[in-house]
Write a protein that holds these residues in place. Structure first.
Motif: not given
Length: 620
Positions: A60-85
Protein backbone atom coordinates in the motif's frame (compact mmCIF):
# COMPACT_ATOMS: atom_id res chain seq x y z
CA UNK A 1 -3.46 -37.92 47.77
CA UNK A 2 -5.41 -40.66 49.51
CA UNK A 3 -6.42 -43.63 47.45
CA UNK A 4 -9.96 -44.87 47.92
CA UNK A 5 -11.41 -48.28 47.22
CA UNK A 6 -12.33 -49.20 43.67
CA UNK A 7 -15.46 -47.62 42.25
CA UNK A 8 -17.97 -50.27 41.27
CA UNK A 9 -20.54 -49.53 38.63
CA UNK A 10 -23.29 -51.27 36.68
CA UNK A 11 -23.06 -50.91 32.90
CA UNK A 12 -23.29 -50.05 29.45
CA UNK A 13 -24.87 -47.12 27.92
CA UNK A 14 -13.93 -37.71 24.66
CA UNK A 15 -8.60 -32.77 24.96
CA UNK A 16 -9.11 -31.24 21.45
CA UNK A 17 -12.16 -32.38 23.58
CA UNK A 18 -14.07 -35.16 21.95
CA UNK A 19 -17.41 -36.57 23.06
CA UNK A 20 -17.29 -40.33 22.96
CA UNK A 21 -18.85 -41.88 19.93
CA UNK A 22 -20.26 -38.53 18.78
CA UNK A 23 -17.58 -36.10 17.65
CA UNK A 24 -15.20 -36.35 14.78
CA UNK A 25 -12.28 -33.96 14.83
CA UNK A 26 -13.58 -30.45 14.29
CA UNK A 27 -12.80 -28.41 11.19
CA UNK A 28 -13.20 -25.01 12.78
CA UNK A 29 -11.21 -22.41 14.63
CA UNK A 30 -11.20 -24.04 18.04
CA UNK A 31 -9.23 -27.03 16.80
CA UNK A 32 -6.77 -24.94 14.82
CA UNK A 33 -6.28 -22.64 17.77
CA UNK A 34 -5.59 -25.65 19.99
CA UNK A 35 -3.23 -27.16 17.42
CA UNK A 36 -1.11 -24.06 16.97
CA UNK A 37 -1.17 -23.08 20.63
CA UNK A 38 0.10 -26.46 21.70
CA UNK A 39 3.05 -26.95 19.33
CA UNK A 40 6.39 -25.31 18.75
CA UNK A 41 5.30 -24.67 15.17
CA UNK A 42 2.99 -21.86 16.23
CA UNK A 43 5.91 -19.44 16.67
CA UNK A 44 7.05 -19.84 13.04
CA UNK A 45 3.48 -19.60 11.74
CA UNK A 46 3.02 -16.32 13.64
CA UNK A 47 6.27 -14.97 12.24
CA UNK A 48 5.17 -15.87 8.72
CA UNK A 49 1.81 -14.13 9.08
CA UNK A 50 3.54 -11.11 10.62
CA UNK A 51 5.85 -10.87 7.61
CA UNK A 52 2.90 -11.12 5.22
CA UNK A 53 1.15 -8.33 7.11
CA UNK A 54 4.23 -6.12 6.73
CA UNK A 55 4.36 -6.90 3.01
CA UNK A 56 0.68 -5.96 2.65
CA UNK A 57 1.41 -2.63 4.30
CA UNK A 58 4.49 -2.13 2.14
CA UNK A 59 2.41 -2.78 -0.98
CA UNK A 60 0.00 0.00 0.00
CA UNK A 61 2.80 2.40 0.82
CA UNK A 62 4.52 1.76 -2.54
CA UNK A 63 1.26 2.30 -4.41
CA UNK A 64 0.67 5.66 -2.75
CA UNK A 65 3.20 7.69 -4.81
CA UNK A 66 2.12 5.98 -8.06
CA UNK A 67 -0.48 8.66 -8.73
CA UNK A 68 -3.39 6.30 -9.28
CA UNK A 69 -5.23 7.50 -6.19
CA UNK A 70 -7.57 10.45 -5.92
CA UNK A 71 -5.71 13.59 -4.94
CA UNK A 72 -2.29 12.19 -5.79
CA UNK A 73 -1.18 10.66 -2.48
CA UNK A 74 -4.22 10.33 -0.22
CA UNK A 75 -3.18 10.53 3.40
CA UNK A 76 -5.73 7.98 4.57
CA UNK A 77 -4.30 5.30 2.21
CA UNK A 78 -0.83 5.91 3.59
CA UNK A 79 -2.08 5.84 7.17
CA UNK A 80 -4.07 2.69 6.53
CA UNK A 81 -1.02 0.98 5.06
CA UNK A 82 1.13 2.01 8.02
CA UNK A 83 -1.30 0.35 10.45
CA UNK A 84 0.13 -2.92 9.17
CA UNK A 85 3.26 -2.25 11.22
CA UNK A 86 1.75 -2.54 14.76
CA UNK A 87 -0.44 -5.42 13.63
CA UNK A 88 2.62 -7.27 12.31
CA UNK A 89 4.53 -6.56 15.53
CA UNK A 90 1.63 -8.05 17.50
CA UNK A 91 2.01 -11.26 15.49
CA UNK A 92 5.70 -11.38 16.41
CA UNK A 93 5.38 -10.77 20.16
CA UNK A 94 2.00 -12.21 21.18
CA UNK A 95 0.91 -15.89 21.38
CA UNK A 96 -1.44 -17.36 18.83
CA UNK A 97 -4.67 -15.32 19.10
CA UNK A 98 -8.00 -16.61 20.29
CA UNK A 99 -10.69 -17.23 17.63
CA UNK A 100 -12.37 -13.83 18.26
CA UNK A 101 -9.04 -12.03 17.75
CA UNK A 102 -8.35 -14.08 14.63
CA UNK A 103 -11.75 -13.04 13.25
CA UNK A 104 -10.95 -9.42 14.09
CA UNK A 105 -7.71 -9.71 12.10
CA UNK A 106 -9.66 -11.02 9.07
CA UNK A 107 -12.06 -8.09 9.34
CA UNK A 108 -9.15 -5.64 9.61
CA UNK A 109 -7.41 -7.15 6.56
CA UNK A 110 -10.55 -7.22 4.41
CA UNK A 111 -11.56 -3.64 5.25
CA UNK A 112 -8.02 -2.39 4.62
CA UNK A 113 -7.71 -4.16 1.25
CA UNK A 114 -11.14 -3.02 0.05
CA UNK A 115 -10.48 0.57 1.13
CA UNK A 116 -7.15 0.77 -0.70
CA UNK A 117 -8.44 -0.95 -3.86
CA UNK A 118 -11.46 1.34 -4.23
CA UNK A 119 -9.33 4.46 -3.65
CA UNK A 120 -7.81 4.13 -7.12
CA UNK A 121 -8.88 6.39 -9.99
CA UNK A 122 -8.32 3.55 -12.47
CA UNK A 123 -10.45 0.55 -11.45
CA UNK A 124 -8.52 -1.89 -13.67
CA UNK A 125 -5.14 -1.46 -11.98
CA UNK A 126 -6.36 -2.65 -8.50
CA UNK A 127 -7.79 -5.87 -9.97
CA UNK A 128 -4.44 -7.61 -9.59
CA UNK A 129 -4.31 -6.36 -5.98
CA UNK A 130 -7.33 -8.55 -5.27
CA UNK A 131 -4.87 -11.45 -5.08
CA UNK A 132 -4.17 -10.31 -1.50
CA UNK A 133 -7.58 -11.71 -0.59
CA UNK A 134 -6.19 -15.19 -1.31
CA UNK A 135 -3.59 -14.90 1.47
CA UNK A 136 -6.25 -13.75 3.92
CA UNK A 137 -8.43 -16.64 2.76
CA UNK A 138 -5.70 -19.12 3.62
CA UNK A 139 -5.52 -17.57 7.09
CA UNK A 140 -9.27 -18.05 7.60
CA UNK A 141 -8.89 -21.74 6.81
CA UNK A 142 -6.36 -22.37 9.56
CA UNK A 143 -7.44 -19.82 12.18
CA UNK A 144 -11.13 -19.08 11.79
CA UNK A 145 -14.46 -20.77 11.19
CA UNK A 146 -16.06 -21.97 7.98
CA UNK A 147 -18.61 -19.18 8.22
CA UNK A 148 -15.87 -16.53 8.34
CA UNK A 149 -14.08 -18.19 5.42
CA UNK A 150 -17.17 -18.17 3.22
CA UNK A 151 -17.99 -14.57 4.20
CA UNK A 152 -14.44 -13.53 3.30
CA UNK A 153 -14.66 -15.30 -0.09
CA UNK A 154 -17.99 -13.58 -0.78
CA UNK A 155 -16.38 -10.18 -0.07
CA UNK A 156 -13.44 -11.12 -2.31
CA UNK A 157 -15.60 -12.18 -5.27
CA UNK A 158 -17.86 -9.14 -4.87
CA UNK A 159 -14.82 -6.85 -4.91
CA UNK A 160 -13.43 -8.44 -8.10
CA UNK A 161 -16.78 -8.22 -9.88
CA UNK A 162 -17.36 -4.60 -8.83
CA UNK A 163 -13.88 -3.47 -9.90
CA UNK A 164 -14.30 -5.33 -13.20
CA UNK A 165 -17.60 -3.62 -13.96
CA UNK A 166 -16.15 -0.20 -13.08
CA UNK A 167 -13.09 -0.86 -15.27
CA UNK A 168 -15.28 -1.73 -18.29
CA UNK A 169 -17.33 1.42 -17.77
CA UNK A 170 -14.09 3.44 -17.73
CA UNK A 171 -13.29 2.09 -21.20
CA UNK A 172 -10.87 -0.75 -20.43
CA UNK A 173 -10.97 -3.63 -22.92
CA UNK A 174 -13.72 -6.00 -21.60
CA UNK A 175 -11.76 -9.08 -22.70
CA UNK A 176 -8.70 -7.94 -20.78
CA UNK A 177 -10.81 -7.16 -17.72
CA UNK A 178 -12.54 -10.54 -17.90
CA UNK A 179 -9.29 -12.46 -18.28
CA UNK A 180 -7.72 -10.64 -15.33
CA UNK A 181 -10.82 -11.09 -13.15
CA UNK A 182 -11.05 -14.81 -13.93
CA UNK A 183 -7.34 -15.29 -13.18
CA UNK A 184 -7.64 -13.54 -9.83
CA UNK A 185 -10.89 -15.29 -8.89
CA UNK A 186 -9.31 -18.66 -9.71
CA UNK A 187 -6.79 -18.03 -6.97
CA UNK A 188 -9.70 -17.93 -4.51
CA UNK A 189 -10.01 -21.69 -4.96
CA UNK A 190 -6.74 -22.04 -3.04
CA UNK A 191 -8.36 -21.73 0.44
CA UNK A 192 -11.03 -24.26 -0.54
CA UNK A 193 -8.46 -26.79 -1.73
CA UNK A 194 -6.37 -26.13 1.36
CA UNK A 195 -9.39 -26.64 3.59
CA UNK A 196 -10.09 -30.03 2.01
CA UNK A 197 -6.47 -31.10 2.34
CA UNK A 198 -6.28 -29.97 5.98
CA UNK A 199 -9.40 -31.99 6.74
CA UNK A 200 -7.67 -35.03 5.25
CA UNK A 201 -4.50 -34.36 7.27
CA UNK A 202 -6.55 -33.91 10.46
CA UNK A 203 -8.28 -37.23 9.95
CA UNK A 204 -4.89 -38.91 9.44
CA UNK A 205 -3.41 -37.17 12.49
CA UNK A 206 -6.38 -37.86 14.74
CA UNK A 207 -6.34 -41.51 13.73
CA UNK A 208 -2.82 -41.71 15.11
CA UNK A 209 -3.59 -40.14 18.51
CA UNK A 210 -7.37 -40.65 18.98
CA UNK A 211 -9.13 -43.87 19.94
CA UNK A 212 -11.72 -44.42 17.21
CA UNK A 213 -14.28 -46.05 19.50
CA UNK A 214 -14.46 -43.60 22.41
CA UNK A 215 -13.01 -40.43 20.88
CA UNK A 216 -10.48 -40.21 23.73
CA UNK A 217 -6.74 -39.91 23.32
CA UNK A 218 -4.89 -43.18 22.86
CA UNK A 219 -1.51 -43.93 24.46
CA UNK A 220 0.43 -41.84 21.92
CA UNK A 221 -2.11 -39.04 22.11
CA UNK A 222 -1.92 -38.91 25.90
CA UNK A 223 1.80 -38.15 25.86
CA UNK A 224 1.46 -35.61 23.04
CA UNK A 225 -1.38 -33.87 24.90
CA UNK A 226 0.91 -33.18 27.86
CA UNK A 227 2.17 -30.08 25.94
CA UNK A 228 -1.34 -28.69 26.10
CA UNK A 229 -1.55 -29.31 29.83
CA UNK A 230 1.73 -27.47 30.32
CA UNK A 231 0.48 -24.47 28.32
CA UNK A 232 -2.77 -24.34 30.25
CA UNK A 233 -0.90 -24.01 33.55
CA UNK A 234 2.22 -22.20 32.32
CA UNK A 235 1.62 -19.20 34.62
CA UNK A 236 0.87 -21.31 37.70
CA UNK A 237 3.87 -21.90 39.96
CA UNK A 238 2.32 -22.28 43.42
CA UNK A 239 0.62 -25.45 44.63
CA UNK A 240 0.94 -26.98 41.16
CA UNK A 241 0.23 -30.69 41.39
CA UNK A 242 -0.21 -33.42 38.80
CA UNK A 243 -2.66 -36.20 39.49
CA UNK A 244 -3.19 -39.42 37.54
CA UNK A 245 -6.27 -41.63 37.85
CA UNK A 246 -6.26 -45.12 36.32
CA UNK A 247 -9.43 -47.14 35.74
CA UNK A 248 -9.81 -50.76 34.69
CA UNK A 249 -13.06 -52.62 33.93
CA UNK A 250 -13.35 -55.80 36.01
CA UNK A 251 -13.89 -59.04 34.13
CA UNK A 252 -14.44 -57.19 30.87
CA UNK A 253 -13.98 -60.38 28.87
CA UNK A 254 -17.02 -61.86 30.61
CA UNK A 255 -19.14 -58.95 29.33
CA UNK A 256 -17.99 -59.55 25.76
CA UNK A 257 -18.49 -63.30 26.05
CA UNK A 258 -21.96 -63.06 27.58
CA UNK A 259 -23.51 -60.05 25.85
CA UNK A 260 -21.41 -59.69 22.71
CA UNK A 261 -18.76 -57.24 21.58
CA UNK A 262 -21.24 -54.45 20.63
CA UNK A 263 -22.39 -54.36 24.25
CA UNK A 264 -18.77 -54.39 25.44
CA UNK A 265 -18.12 -51.41 23.16
CA UNK A 266 -21.14 -49.66 24.65
CA UNK A 267 -19.67 -50.15 28.14
CA UNK A 268 -16.41 -48.50 27.05
CA UNK A 269 -18.24 -45.59 25.41
CA UNK A 270 -20.32 -45.11 28.55
CA UNK A 271 -17.23 -45.02 30.77
CA UNK A 272 -15.53 -42.53 28.44
CA UNK A 273 -18.58 -40.26 28.58
CA UNK A 274 -18.66 -40.37 32.38
CA UNK A 275 -14.95 -39.55 32.63
CA UNK A 276 -15.19 -36.57 30.26
CA UNK A 277 -18.18 -35.21 32.17
CA UNK A 278 -16.48 -35.59 35.54
CA UNK A 279 -13.24 -33.67 34.96
CA UNK A 280 -12.31 -30.11 33.86
CA UNK A 281 -11.63 -29.23 30.23
CA UNK A 282 -7.90 -28.98 30.97
CA UNK A 283 -7.68 -32.61 32.05
CA UNK A 284 -6.45 -35.21 29.56
CA UNK A 285 -8.65 -38.29 29.28
CA UNK A 286 -7.33 -41.33 27.42
CA UNK A 287 -7.97 -44.99 26.75
CA UNK A 288 -4.64 -46.79 26.91
CA UNK A 289 -5.78 -50.29 26.08
CA UNK A 290 -8.91 -52.38 25.69
CA UNK A 291 -10.47 -51.68 29.09
CA UNK A 292 -7.93 -49.36 30.77
CA UNK A 293 -8.42 -45.59 31.01
CA UNK A 294 -6.02 -42.92 32.28
CA UNK A 295 -6.90 -39.35 33.31
CA UNK A 296 -4.22 -36.69 33.91
CA UNK A 297 -5.10 -33.55 35.91
CA UNK A 298 -3.06 -30.45 36.74
CA UNK A 299 -3.96 -27.98 39.49
CA UNK A 300 -3.90 -27.55 43.22
CA UNK A 301 -3.95 -30.57 45.50
CA UNK A 302 -7.59 -29.78 46.35
CA UNK A 303 -8.56 -29.61 42.67
CA UNK A 304 -6.86 -32.94 41.97
CA UNK A 305 -8.65 -34.60 44.88
CA UNK A 306 -11.98 -33.09 43.75
CA UNK A 307 -11.55 -34.36 40.18
CA UNK A 308 -10.65 -37.83 41.41
CA UNK A 309 -13.72 -37.87 43.67
CA UNK A 310 -16.01 -36.76 40.83
CA UNK A 311 -14.68 -39.60 38.69
CA UNK A 312 -15.51 -42.16 41.39
CA UNK A 313 -18.95 -40.67 41.98
CA UNK A 314 -19.62 -40.60 38.24
CA UNK A 315 -18.69 -44.26 37.93
CA UNK A 316 -21.15 -45.15 40.67
CA UNK A 317 -23.98 -43.87 38.47
CA UNK A 318 -25.58 -46.68 36.54
CA UNK A 319 -26.68 -47.31 33.00
CA UNK A 320 -29.45 -49.30 31.40
CA UNK A 321 -27.11 -52.01 30.14
CA UNK A 322 -25.67 -55.14 31.75
CA UNK A 323 -23.92 -54.64 35.10
CA UNK A 324 -20.18 -54.13 35.25
CA UNK A 325 -17.68 -53.07 37.88
CA UNK A 326 -14.54 -50.97 37.61
CA UNK A 327 -11.49 -50.59 39.81
CA UNK A 328 -9.80 -47.21 40.27
CA UNK A 329 -6.32 -46.19 41.43
CA UNK A 330 -4.80 -42.72 41.88
CA UNK A 331 -1.40 -41.11 42.37
CA UNK A 332 -0.16 -37.52 42.51
CA UNK A 333 3.02 -35.46 42.74
CA UNK A 334 3.76 -31.84 43.65
CA UNK A 335 5.34 -30.04 40.68
CA UNK A 336 5.86 -26.43 41.81
CA UNK A 337 7.20 -24.68 38.71
CA UNK A 338 8.52 -27.78 36.96
CA UNK A 339 6.87 -28.77 33.65
CA UNK A 340 4.93 -31.97 33.19
CA UNK A 341 7.05 -34.52 31.33
CA UNK A 342 6.18 -37.92 29.85
CA UNK A 343 8.52 -39.49 32.41
CA UNK A 344 6.51 -38.03 35.30
CA UNK A 345 3.26 -39.19 33.73
CA UNK A 346 4.57 -42.72 33.16
CA UNK A 347 5.78 -42.93 36.77
CA UNK A 348 2.41 -41.83 38.16
CA UNK A 349 0.56 -44.22 35.86
CA UNK A 350 2.68 -47.05 37.25
CA UNK A 351 1.96 -45.98 40.86
CA UNK A 352 -1.77 -45.58 40.20
CA UNK A 353 -1.75 -48.97 38.46
CA UNK A 354 -0.26 -50.61 41.55
CA UNK A 355 -2.92 -49.03 43.78
CA UNK A 356 -5.67 -50.03 41.37
CA UNK A 357 -4.62 -53.68 41.37
CA UNK A 358 -4.30 -53.67 45.15
CA UNK A 359 -7.88 -52.45 45.32
CA UNK A 360 -8.94 -55.02 42.77
CA UNK A 361 -7.30 -57.75 44.86
CA UNK A 362 -9.01 -56.53 48.02
CA UNK A 363 -12.32 -56.57 46.19
CA UNK A 364 -11.76 -60.14 45.00
CA UNK A 365 -10.78 -61.28 48.49
CA UNK A 366 -13.81 -59.61 50.07
CA UNK A 367 -16.04 -61.09 47.40
CA UNK A 368 -14.65 -64.55 48.09
CA UNK A 369 -15.05 -64.16 51.86
CA UNK A 370 -18.63 -62.93 51.52
CA UNK A 371 -19.40 -66.15 49.64
CA UNK A 372 -17.48 -68.34 52.07
CA UNK A 373 -17.47 -68.99 55.77
CA UNK A 374 -15.48 -66.03 57.07
CA UNK A 375 -17.98 -64.76 59.59
CA UNK A 376 -16.15 -61.51 60.21
CA UNK A 377 -16.64 -60.25 56.66
CA UNK A 378 -20.21 -61.50 56.45
CA UNK A 379 -20.93 -59.86 59.78
CA UNK A 380 -19.55 -56.55 58.55
CA UNK A 381 -21.70 -56.69 55.43
CA UNK A 382 -24.73 -57.65 57.47
CA UNK A 383 -24.15 -54.78 59.91
CA UNK A 384 -23.83 -52.28 57.04
CA UNK A 385 -27.02 -53.43 55.34
CA UNK A 386 -29.01 -53.71 58.56
CA UNK A 387 -27.94 -50.14 59.37
CA UNK A 388 -29.32 -48.98 56.02
CA UNK A 389 -32.58 -50.87 56.60
CA UNK A 390 -33.03 -49.40 60.07
CA UNK A 391 -32.50 -45.93 58.57
CA UNK A 392 -35.44 -46.48 56.21
CA UNK A 393 -33.92 -48.51 53.40
CA UNK A 394 -32.55 -47.35 50.06
CA UNK A 395 -33.79 -44.22 48.34
CA UNK A 396 -36.14 -44.78 45.43
CA UNK A 397 -36.95 -43.11 42.12
CA UNK A 398 -39.34 -44.09 39.36
CA UNK A 399 -38.63 -44.65 35.66
CA UNK A 400 -41.56 -44.28 33.23
CA UNK A 401 -42.89 -47.21 31.21
CA UNK A 402 -44.59 -45.96 28.05
CA UNK A 403 -47.00 -47.17 25.40
CA UNK A 404 -44.90 -48.12 22.39
CA UNK A 405 -46.97 -46.25 19.80
CA UNK A 406 -48.26 -43.19 21.67
CA UNK A 407 -45.35 -42.85 24.14
CA UNK A 408 -47.94 -42.13 26.81
CA UNK A 409 -46.74 -43.05 30.32
CA UNK A 410 -48.74 -46.05 31.48
CA UNK A 411 -46.63 -47.16 34.43
CA UNK A 412 -43.44 -46.74 36.45
CA UNK A 413 -40.70 -49.01 37.70
CA UNK A 414 -39.20 -48.35 41.13
CA UNK A 415 -35.40 -48.04 41.13
CA UNK A 416 -33.20 -48.23 44.22
CA UNK A 417 -30.52 -45.71 45.15
CA UNK A 418 -27.85 -46.69 47.66
CA UNK A 419 -25.16 -44.72 49.51
CA UNK A 420 -21.98 -44.13 47.50
CA UNK A 421 -18.93 -46.24 48.18
CA UNK A 422 -20.16 -49.85 48.12
CA UNK A 423 -21.05 -50.26 44.49
CA UNK A 424 -24.15 -50.55 42.39
CA UNK A 425 -27.61 -51.83 43.43
CA UNK A 426 -26.55 -55.19 42.00
CA UNK A 427 -23.69 -55.34 44.50
CA UNK A 428 -25.89 -54.29 47.44
CA UNK A 429 -28.52 -56.94 46.78
CA UNK A 430 -25.88 -59.58 46.09
CA UNK A 431 -24.10 -58.74 49.37
CA UNK A 432 -27.41 -58.90 51.22
CA UNK A 433 -28.16 -62.32 49.75
CA UNK A 434 -24.71 -63.62 50.65
CA UNK A 435 -25.13 -62.27 54.19
CA UNK A 436 -28.48 -64.06 54.53
CA UNK A 437 -30.67 -60.92 54.64
CA UNK A 438 -31.59 -60.52 50.97
CA UNK A 439 -35.38 -60.56 51.60
CA UNK A 440 -35.02 -57.96 54.38
CA UNK A 441 -33.33 -55.50 52.03
CA UNK A 442 -35.81 -56.20 49.22
CA UNK A 443 -38.77 -55.67 51.53
CA UNK A 444 -37.23 -52.42 52.81
CA UNK A 445 -36.94 -51.26 49.19
CA UNK A 446 -40.55 -52.26 48.52
CA UNK A 447 -41.76 -50.36 51.59
CA UNK A 448 -39.85 -47.26 50.50
CA UNK A 449 -41.30 -47.50 46.98
CA UNK A 450 -44.86 -47.95 48.25
CA UNK A 451 -44.56 -44.89 50.48
CA UNK A 452 -43.21 -42.78 47.63
CA UNK A 453 -45.73 -44.05 45.08
CA UNK A 454 -48.39 -41.63 46.31
CA UNK A 455 -46.76 -38.95 44.16
CA UNK A 456 -47.25 -40.94 40.94
CA UNK A 457 -50.06 -40.00 38.53
CA UNK A 458 -53.36 -41.78 38.99
CA UNK A 459 -54.14 -44.53 36.54
CA UNK A 460 -50.55 -45.70 36.15
CA UNK A 461 -49.27 -49.04 37.41
CA UNK A 462 -46.22 -49.53 39.62
CA UNK A 463 -43.67 -52.26 38.91
CA UNK A 464 -41.68 -53.71 41.83
CA UNK A 465 -38.84 -56.24 41.77
CA UNK A 466 -38.61 -59.23 44.07
CA UNK A 467 -36.50 -62.36 44.09
CA UNK A 468 -38.01 -65.82 44.24
CA UNK A 469 -36.79 -66.14 47.83
CA UNK A 470 -38.58 -62.95 48.87
CA UNK A 471 -41.79 -64.04 47.14
CA UNK A 472 -41.74 -67.35 49.02
CA UNK A 473 -40.82 -65.94 52.44
CA UNK A 474 -42.82 -62.69 52.57
CA UNK A 475 -46.56 -62.03 52.77
CA UNK A 476 -46.55 -59.60 49.88
CA UNK A 477 -50.35 -59.66 49.31
CA UNK A 478 -50.94 -58.23 52.78
CA UNK A 479 -48.22 -55.63 52.29
CA UNK A 480 -49.60 -54.44 48.93
CA UNK A 481 -53.32 -54.60 49.73
CA UNK A 482 -53.63 -51.10 51.35
CA UNK A 483 -52.22 -49.50 48.21
CA UNK A 484 -54.25 -51.43 45.64
CA UNK A 485 -57.26 -49.16 45.85
CA UNK A 486 -55.25 -46.43 44.10
CA UNK A 487 -53.23 -48.32 41.53
CA UNK A 488 -52.33 -51.60 39.88
CA UNK A 489 -49.13 -53.45 40.80
CA UNK A 490 -46.79 -55.57 38.72
CA UNK A 491 -44.31 -57.79 40.53
CA UNK A 492 -41.13 -58.40 38.52
CA UNK A 493 -39.28 -61.63 39.17
CA UNK A 494 -35.73 -60.98 38.15
CA UNK A 495 -34.08 -63.64 36.02
CA UNK A 496 -30.61 -62.99 37.42
CA UNK A 497 -31.31 -65.26 40.43
CA UNK A 498 -31.75 -68.96 39.88
CA UNK A 499 -35.16 -70.34 40.81
CA UNK A 500 -34.57 -73.72 42.47
CA UNK A 501 -38.14 -74.61 43.51
CA UNK A 502 -40.63 -73.55 40.87
CA UNK A 503 -43.47 -75.36 42.59
CA UNK A 504 -43.13 -73.30 45.77
CA UNK A 505 -42.74 -70.06 43.83
CA UNK A 506 -45.77 -70.89 41.69
CA UNK A 507 -47.95 -71.37 44.82
CA UNK A 508 -46.87 -67.95 46.11
CA UNK A 509 -47.54 -66.37 42.72
CA UNK A 510 -51.04 -67.77 42.63
CA UNK A 511 -51.81 -66.08 45.95
CA UNK A 512 -50.59 -62.79 44.47
CA UNK A 513 -52.73 -63.23 41.34
CA UNK A 514 -55.72 -64.01 43.51
CA UNK A 515 -55.63 -60.48 44.96
CA UNK A 516 -55.13 -58.77 41.58
CA UNK A 517 -51.34 -58.46 41.42
CA UNK A 518 -49.82 -58.99 37.97
CA UNK A 519 -46.67 -61.04 37.49
CA UNK A 520 -43.79 -60.00 35.25
CA UNK A 521 -40.65 -61.91 34.28
CA UNK A 522 -37.69 -59.57 34.11
CA UNK A 523 -34.66 -59.70 31.82
CA UNK A 524 -35.95 -62.23 29.30
CA UNK A 525 -32.98 -63.04 27.09
CA UNK A 526 -30.32 -62.74 29.81
CA UNK A 527 -30.21 -64.91 32.88
CA UNK A 528 -30.16 -68.39 34.33
CA UNK A 529 -33.47 -69.89 33.34
CA UNK A 530 -34.12 -68.78 29.77
CA UNK A 531 -37.69 -69.47 28.68
CA UNK A 532 -38.25 -72.06 31.42
CA UNK A 533 -39.09 -69.33 33.88
CA UNK A 534 -41.74 -68.04 31.46
CA UNK A 535 -43.20 -71.50 30.96
CA UNK A 536 -43.30 -72.33 34.66
CA UNK A 537 -44.58 -68.99 35.99
CA UNK A 538 -46.96 -67.99 33.14
CA UNK A 539 -46.32 -64.24 33.57
CA UNK A 540 -48.71 -61.49 32.55
CA UNK A 541 -45.81 -59.39 31.25
CA UNK A 542 -42.40 -60.20 29.77
CA UNK A 543 -39.56 -57.69 29.77
CA UNK A 544 -37.14 -58.12 26.88
CA UNK A 545 -33.65 -57.56 28.25
CA UNK A 546 -31.31 -54.75 27.22
CA UNK A 547 -28.90 -57.33 25.79
CA UNK A 548 -31.41 -58.04 23.01
CA UNK A 549 -32.61 -54.44 22.60
CA UNK A 550 -29.32 -52.55 22.38
CA UNK A 551 -28.44 -52.14 18.69
CA UNK A 552 -31.51 -54.07 17.57
CA UNK A 553 -32.00 -51.64 14.66
CA UNK A 554 -28.68 -52.70 13.08
CA UNK A 555 -28.35 -56.31 14.26
CA UNK A 556 -30.64 -58.78 12.44
CA UNK A 557 -29.84 -61.53 14.96
CA UNK A 558 -31.03 -59.42 17.92
CA UNK A 559 -34.08 -58.38 15.94
CA UNK A 560 -34.94 -61.98 15.15
CA UNK A 561 -34.47 -63.04 18.79
CA UNK A 562 -36.66 -60.20 20.09
CA UNK A 563 -39.31 -60.94 17.46
CA UNK A 564 -39.44 -64.54 18.60
CA UNK A 565 -39.85 -63.54 22.25
CA UNK A 566 -42.62 -61.07 21.41
CA UNK A 567 -44.48 -63.56 19.22
CA UNK A 568 -44.19 -66.22 21.92
CA UNK A 569 -45.44 -63.80 24.60
CA UNK A 570 -48.48 -62.80 22.58
CA UNK A 571 -49.19 -66.44 21.82
CA UNK A 572 -49.47 -67.21 25.55
CA UNK A 573 -51.46 -64.06 26.27
CA UNK A 574 -48.67 -61.99 27.82
CA UNK A 575 -47.77 -58.37 27.09
CA UNK A 576 -44.22 -57.29 26.29
CA UNK A 577 -42.03 -54.46 27.57
CA UNK A 578 -38.80 -53.75 25.67
CA UNK A 579 -36.38 -52.16 28.12
CA UNK A 580 -33.23 -50.18 27.40
CA UNK A 581 -34.70 -48.19 24.49
CA UNK A 582 -32.20 -45.38 23.89
CA UNK A 583 -32.61 -44.30 20.25
CA UNK A 584 -35.43 -43.47 17.87
CA UNK A 585 -34.28 -46.32 15.63
CA UNK A 586 -34.64 -48.84 18.48
CA UNK A 587 -38.10 -47.46 19.23
CA UNK A 588 -39.13 -47.86 15.57
CA UNK A 589 -38.11 -51.52 15.72
CA UNK A 590 -40.15 -51.96 18.91
CA UNK A 591 -43.19 -50.59 17.07
CA UNK A 592 -42.55 -52.80 14.04
CA UNK A 593 -42.20 -55.94 16.19
CA UNK A 594 -45.39 -55.22 18.10
CA UNK A 595 -43.99 -54.63 21.60
CA UNK A 596 -46.76 -53.33 23.86
CA UNK A 597 -44.63 -51.04 26.04
CA UNK A 598 -41.11 -49.60 26.14
CA UNK A 599 -38.79 -48.38 28.87
CA UNK A 600 -35.48 -46.59 28.57
CA UNK A 601 -33.61 -43.30 28.51
CA UNK A 602 -35.28 -42.25 25.24
CA UNK A 603 -38.81 -42.31 26.61
CA UNK A 604 -38.05 -41.29 30.19
CA UNK A 605 -35.24 -41.24 32.72
CA UNK A 606 -35.78 -41.81 36.44
CA UNK A 607 -37.18 -38.89 38.45
CA UNK A 608 -35.28 -35.60 38.18
CA UNK A 609 -35.06 -35.30 41.97
CA UNK A 610 -32.37 -38.04 42.11
CA UNK A 611 -29.59 -39.48 40.03
CA UNK A 612 -30.72 -41.22 36.89
CA UNK A 613 -30.38 -44.56 35.31
CA UNK A 614 -29.66 -47.26 37.92
CA UNK A 615 -29.65 -50.73 36.59
CA UNK A 616 -30.60 -54.14 37.93
CA UNK A 617 -31.03 -55.07 40.61
CA UNK A 618 -33.28 -52.16 41.10
CA UNK A 619 -35.71 -51.24 43.80
CA UNK A 620 -37.67 -54.35 44.25
Amino acid sequence: MPISDPGIVPAAKGRTRYRPGLDAPHEDAADDHTFFANTTRERWVRYFIGCLTLLFGLSGVLMAPSGIYYGGVPVFVLIGSLTAIPVAIAWFVRPWPSPPLANAFVLYADVSIVAILFSSVDSFVPLTGCMMFTIVGVFTVIASSSRVMWTHLAVSVATVLTLGVLAVRQGTNPWLVSATAVTVATLYLTPLMMRTYLRYLRSRASGAVIDSLTGLYNRRGLLEAIDGVNDAYADTTTDRTIGVTVLDVDRFKDINDRFGHPTGDAVLIDIASRLVSAVPETSVVSRLSGDEFVIVHIGSAEQIASSDHRIRVGLDESYSGPPYTASVGSASEFLAGEPVTPAVVRKLIALADIEMYRSKSRLSEDDGRSRGSTTGTRADVRTRIEGLISAGGPDVVFQPICDTVTREVVGYEALSRFPFGYGSPTMWFRDATNAGIGPLLEVAAIDRALAASESLPAGTFLSLNASANTIRSTDLPTKLRPFQKDRQFHLEITEHERVDDYRAVTRSIESLRAVGIFISVDDVGAGFAGLRQVVELRPDTLKVDYALVHGIDTDPVRRAAAASVIEFAHEIGSRVIMEGIETEAELRVAVELGADMVQGFLTGRPGASTRTGHRKRRAT
